[in-house]
Design an enzyme around this catalytic site. Structure first.
Site, PDB file in Angstrom:
ATOM      1  CB  VAL A   1      -0.955   0.255   1.381  1.00  0.00           C
ATOM      2  CG1 VAL A   1      -1.995   1.302   1.164  1.00  0.00           C
ATOM      3  CG2 VAL A   1      -1.867  -0.785   0.815  1.00  0.00           C
ATOM      4  CB  CYS A   2       1.933   3.588  -2.058  1.00  0.00           C
ATOM      5  SG  CYS A   2       1.413   4.091  -3.727  1.00  0.00           S
ATOM      6  CB  ALA A   3       0.274   8.247  -1.341  1.00  0.00           C
TER       7      ALA A   3
END
Length: 375
Positions: free
Chosen positions: A72-74
């Site tokens: 998960v990232c932004a």
């Protein structure tokens, strides 16, 4: 090995089903600690992606081999990069499609129950933000309550159900997220309703929600009765539907109560909040099913993915309803409150029609958890 996109809708199902997942969150530490994907059987590792630019060897021994993993990232690109490096090391891995921005915007419709003759009520769970919206249907008509800015979801769902949106309501002037109520009403040709005591500074026309009024949806006797319950805002309004459901807005949650300080009026509104919770709600039938406008954590999700509980059970289990001493109550809701929501004043200005930033600005304003509750 494979790198596969996982949509927010699929991740919601995994969380509701209490599936075991490992989340590798590659945002910076502060972003992760402020707001992350939550679930009862989730495990986490937070390593900023810039620490992995030279490779993932340093974290391989910290990753599981016996459960599925989601990176998960932004916004998505960083998680794809890390996921591909892990795949090169022989691991099957997912990345969250659209990142935390997509997670923040996802709405999951869940049926609450049947009402009246062939009527239904649905809850739209914005799991990444803790927001809850509602659709009430009857005889080909629908009302939407506390709509988010992702209005296409409500329009598409109404089309799927074969109903026409005739009324759109906000229980109060929201400060933690951008309301889609006015836009949805304009798009669908519906009436837009707002409590007048929250609308003193709005720049648009609206229909006033008044205590004792009845708004009928469809030909069946499904009445939405506004109940004036100030405390979170000056005009906060609850709805009783079919003498069965109590929509409490941001006054009462499943595991907490609404904070009175988002308009800078904590000391002025604390007495209204207590009067609403300890007198007005106490006088209502305990069998009413409370449907709030927010939830704080995924622990408040029922097994079917809904956020709901009987009013009577909350009088025993909700810590915000257990403070008999008025001075202790005052201190609880005016001192040591959690940080205010991101950009809450700018969001209030948007919801009053004073400003109209572009979509990316709106998304940035809403990043982070909801913080409408006394914790």
């Amino acid at each position: 090995m494979a790198v596969t996109a996982m949509k927010s809708a699929e991740l919601v199902k995994r969380i509701v089903n209490k599936d075991s997942l490992f989340i590798l969150d590659v945002r910076n530490k502060q972003a992760f600690e402020d707001w992350k994907i939550e679930g009862e059987h989730l495990e986490y590792l937070n390593v900023p992606y810039f620490d992995l630019l030279e490779g993932v060897e340093s974290i391989i021994d910290k990753l599981p081999t016996d459960k599925e993993m989601v990176v998960v990232c932004a916004k998505q690109p960083s998680s794809v990069m890390v996921a591909e490096m892990l795949a090169d090391k022989g691991m099957d891995v997912y990345y969250l499609e659209g990142g935390m921005k997509a997670w923040s915007e996802h709405l999951e419709p869940v049926k609450i129950g049947d009402i009246g003759e062939n009527g239904e009520i649905y809850q739209f769970v914005r799991i990444g933000k803790g927001c809850l919206s509602y659709m009430v249907t009857s005889a080909g008509e629908a009302a939407i309550i506390d709509a988010t800015r992702m209005t296409d979801v409500f329009l598409d769902f109404a089309e799927e159900k074969g109903v026409r949106i005739t009324d759109v309501m906000d229980t109060h002037l929201h400060a933690d997220h951008i309301s889609g109520g006015r836009k949805l009403a304009e798009t669908s040709g519906a009436k837009y309703w707002l409590p007048p005591r929250d609308a003193a500074e709005v720049t648009f026309d609206y229909h006033a929600l008044q205590d004792g009024d009845t708004i009928t949806i469809g030909n069946v006797a499904i009445d939405i009765q506004p109940l004036y319950t100030p405390g979170h805002t000056a005009g906060s309004t609850s709805f009783i539907i079919e003498d069965r459901y109590l929509l409490t807005g941001d006054i009462l949650f499943i595991d907490s109560i609404g904070r009175p300080d988002l308009a800078g009026k904590a000391d002025d509104w604390v007495d209204d909040l207590r009067e609403t919770l300890y007198s007005r709600y106490q006088a209502l039938p305990e069998e009413l099913i409370v449907l709030p406008a927010h939830f704080m954590t995924n622990a408040e999700l029922n097994d079917d993915g809904t956020v709901a509980a009987k009013l009577g059970s909350l009088f025993f289990n909700n810590h915000g309803l257990q403070v008999a001493d008025e001075e202790k109550f005052r201190k609880m809701v005016t001192e040591n409150l959690p940080p205010q929501p991101n950009a809450h004043q700018q969001i209030r200005d948007i919801n009053m029609g004073k400003v109209n930033p572009d979509l990316e600005e709106q998304r940035e304003m809403e990043i982070g958890p909801n913080r409408c509750a006394v914790q």
